[in-house]
Structure formats: structure tokens, C-alpha cells
Design an enzyme around this catalytic site. Structure first.
Site, mmCIF file in Angstrom:
data_model
loop_
_atom_site.group_PDB
_atom_site.id
_atom_site.type_symbol
_atom_site.label_atom_id
_atom_site.label_comp_id
_atom_site.label_asym_id
_atom_site.label_seq_id
_atom_site.Cartn_x
_atom_site.Cartn_y
_atom_site.Cartn_z
ATOM 1 N N GLU A 1 0.039 -1.192 5.598
ATOM 2 C CA GLU A 1 1.056 -0.812 6.577
ATOM 3 C C GLU A 1 0.937 0.657 6.958
ATOM 4 O O GLU A 1 1.332 1.056 8.063
ATOM 5 C CB GLU A 1 2.450 -1.087 6.005
ATOM 6 C CG GLU A 1 3.599 -0.896 6.994
ATOM 7 C CD GLU A 1 4.163 0.517 7.012
ATOM 8 O OE1 GLU A 1 4.963 0.816 7.915
ATOM 9 O OE2 GLU A 1 3.800 1.338 6.123
ATOM 10 N N ASP B 1 0.817 -1.210 0.000
ATOM 11 C CA ASP B 1 0.000 0.000 0.000
ATOM 12 C C ASP B 1 0.853 1.263 0.000
ATOM 13 O O ASP B 1 2.054 1.247 0.309
ATOM 14 C CB ASP B 1 -0.960 0.016 1.198
ATOM 15 C CG ASP B 1 -0.244 0.061 2.536
ATOM 16 O OD1 ASP B 1 0.779 -0.644 2.691
ATOM 17 O OD2 ASP B 1 -0.700 0.792 3.433
#
Length: 357
Positions: free
Chosen positions: A129, A75
Site C-alpha cells: 500500500e 507493508d
């Protein structure tokens, strides 16, 4: 859409970085990139592939004496007029170039091009994350499939600008509160101003002397800082409550419990409520794969000044290090970029470490 991660792209970590950057994957929207990564990993006969949510795990089963983990998050933070990628001379610009799709490219490139590594390898391409821990792919795997994480050493491919950053700091946030008594500001002597009382909190922070701690040759600098103040009722009211949010970054020789006790000691006499806490990770330099990796890098490690998911591995008793081509100072910036030379140098180092001689 057709998968942009073609064999030609997978063979070149620079082209692979750009292809990954150009797949939009803002946190909680990682399905498209996870689908692409899973598809190419399943095409490799030397890998066993499993998926949990939008976290993809691939592993070799070669019967090696030791197993290592290579991990990177898929991400990114939201775009800031920096998507898709652009190439300018020796710099690749775009959201996630530094943090951390260039690191993800390392893992995916190695997974597809090194079928016979010197260790058994588990590759993690994980989700979320950049946001709250409860969404983090490694956290979710640790709850649902903890056996996937078993290893002798882990390398987190976070941006380090090509140096090895050992362990990480712990981090803690707390609210330090002051109280008073409300009154009309025209008759302020009838009240007690909670915002004024917070001046002592700020004075203690201004006078605070942070520790510098050396562990295994790595120097960790602590810090205790106010990051937010909130208080006040209205423009004509003496406030009866004020909160100062503080952030404590602590060296990994302190546990979370010790860190909390220290914060409460600093603010003796005030109400202190810890709102968030994550322990640090010790340097993790003694495992055999770590020593061999450091030899391949050929430079001494430095302390990681910040928190990363190496702490999740450390909590499981797995030593872990950070290593990636991106500059951490450029993470999340509108001009985020990565140097082409750093990608190639790091990929060569990892190949030298993992590939059988």
C-alpha cells in the site's frame, strides 16, 4: 522460523500488534508476514482462505444477508532505527505500529476469535500500500479476482486515532510548465527566463482560495500547493524551461475530470500536464452495517483529509469508512508509536459491533 502468531498472541490484540511489528515487512518484502498470516487463518475451520501474491484473503460463508470487508495492509515504509518494537509504559514504538499493524491486528484478532459474526466477513491482509498503486494488493486483486471484493460495506483499518473518518479526498499531481529562450547569462537580455515566468504560477497559488465542503455532516478542506520546482540548465545559462509540480487535494463531491478541469482553469495560459490522479470517496454513512458500526463507536464521524484505499471500494459502489487505533500524524515518523489503550478500546468496539449479541 516458527510462526510467532501463536494462539495466545492472537487472543490479545496488543500482543498481536507487537508480534506483527516484529515481522519485517517493508514494501515488496511481505512474504514472511503473509506466510505467517496465511498459516494461522488456514487453521480456522470457519474461514475459507485464498492468496494472491502476498495478499491473503479469508472469508466466512455463513449465509448472512450482508457481507462486510475488514482490510489492512501488511507493508511498512523503510525502517528508521525503529525496528524491532519497544514498549515504554503505555506506548508501543516501532515501524508500522500506527500505520498500520495495530489495525491489521484488529482484523486478524477478530478473524480468529469471532467465528459467528453478525455479518459474513471478508478479511484482506494486503501488500504494497505504501508504494506505487500498480503494486497495491487490493488493486491486483481487483484485476485478477474482482469477486473477492464484493461486499455491502468495507472498513479500512487505517490509523484514525480511534475516530471514524468518512470517505477520503481525491488527489491529483500536475506539472505546470513555463517556457523561454536560452541565452548566456552575461547577455541575458537576449533570452527569456522561464524560471522568472514561473513567478506567475506561484502568485496564483499564493492567492488561491481553497474550498471547504460539507458532505453528510463531514467537512472536507481542499488544498492546491506547489510541491516541487525544477528548472535551469547551468550556472551561466538563462533557462528556457521551468516546471512547477502542484498537488491538488479535492473533496469527494468532485470527480477526477472535474478536478482536472479546475486545475487547468486555475493555470489558464500555462501548459498543464496531469501526472497522477486518484478519485476520492463519499462518506459512505448510509449502509446498514455502517450505521450499526457508528452506533457501536458512539461518536460522530469526521472527514478523512487524505487519500486511502476506501476510494477503491467506493469506485466499486461499496461504501467504506476508515477506523484504526494509530495516530495518523505519527505515520512514517521515526518515533512512530501507538497507545495500548487505543488498541484495546478499538478492539472492544469492533467486537461489540461484529459479535452476535
Amino acid at each position: 522460523m516458527d510462526n510467532p502468531l501463536t494462539p495466545e498472541v492472537l487472543a490479545d490484540p496488543v500482543a498481536l500488534t507487537r508480534a506483527l511489528v516484529d515481522i519485517e515487512s517493508v514494501s515488496l518484502n511481505e512474504k514472511a508476514i503473509a506466510d505467517c498470516v496465511e498459516q494461522v487463518l488456514r487453521s480456522a475451520p470457519h474461514l475459507t482462505v485464498q492468496r494472491h501474491g502476498n495478499t491473503v484473503m479469508a472469508r466466512t460463508e455463513l449465509g448472512r444477508a450482508q457481507r462486510i470487508v475488514l482490510a489492512g495492509h501488511l507493508d511498512t515504509v523503510p525502517h528508521n532505527d525503529n525496528f524491532p518494537s519497544t514498549l515504554r509504559d503505555d506506548l508501543l514504538y516501532g515501524c508500522g505500529t500506527s500505520d498500520m499493524k495495530s489495525g491489521v491486528a484488529y482484523a486478524l484478532h477478530l478473524a480468529m476469535t469471532v467465528p459467528d459474526p453478525r455479518y459474513d466477513v471478508t478479511y484482506f491482509f494486503y501488500e504494497a500500500e505504501e508504494i506505487e498503486s500498480r503494486y497495491n494488493g487490493l488493486f491486483l486483486v481487483s484485476q485478477a479476482h474482482p469477486q473477492w471484493l464484493a461486499a455491502d460495506f468495507a472498513l479500512l483499518l487505517e490509523p484514525t486515532y480511534g475516530v471514524v473518518e468518512a470517505g477520503c479526498q481525491g488527489t491529483m499531481r500536475a506539472m505546470v510548465s513555463t517556457t523561454g529562450r536560452r541565452a548566456h547569462s552575461a547577455r541575458s537580455w537576449r533570452g527569456v527566463n522561464a524560471i522568472h515566468a514561473a513567478g506567475e504560477v506561484l502568485n496564483r497559488l499564493a492567492a488561491y482560495q481553497a474550498r471547504t465542503v460539507e458532505i453528510d455532516g463531514c467537512t472536507y478542506r481542499e488544498g492546491l500547493n506547489a510541491v516541487r520546482i525544477q528548472g535551469g540548465v547551468a550556472g551561466n545559462v538563462v533557462p528556457d524551461r521551468c516546471e512547477v509540480e502542484v498537488n491538488y487535494r479535492f473533496a469527494p463531491d468532485r470527480s477526477e475530470e472535474q478536478a482536472q478541469a479546475h486545475v487547468r482553469e486555475v493555470f489558464t495560459g500555462f501548459d498543464v500536464a496531469v501526472t497522477d490522479s486518484a478519485g476520492g470517496a463519499l462518506p459512505g454513512l448510509t449502509a446498514q452495517p455502517a450505521r450499526e458500526f457508528l452506533a457501536a463507536v458512539g461518536a460522530a464521524p469526521v472527514a478523512k483529509l487524505g487519500w486511502t484505499d476506501v476510494a477503491r471500494f467506493a469506485a466499486l459502489g461499496i461504501p467504506a469508512l476508515n477506523f484504526g487505533p494509530g495516530d495518523p500524524n505519527l505515520a512514517h515518523a521515526p518515533d512512530e508509536h501507538v497507545e495500548i489503550g487505543k488498541i484495546r478500546d478499538g478492539a472492544a468496539t469492533l467486537h461489540r459491533w461484529l459479535a452476535q449479541s
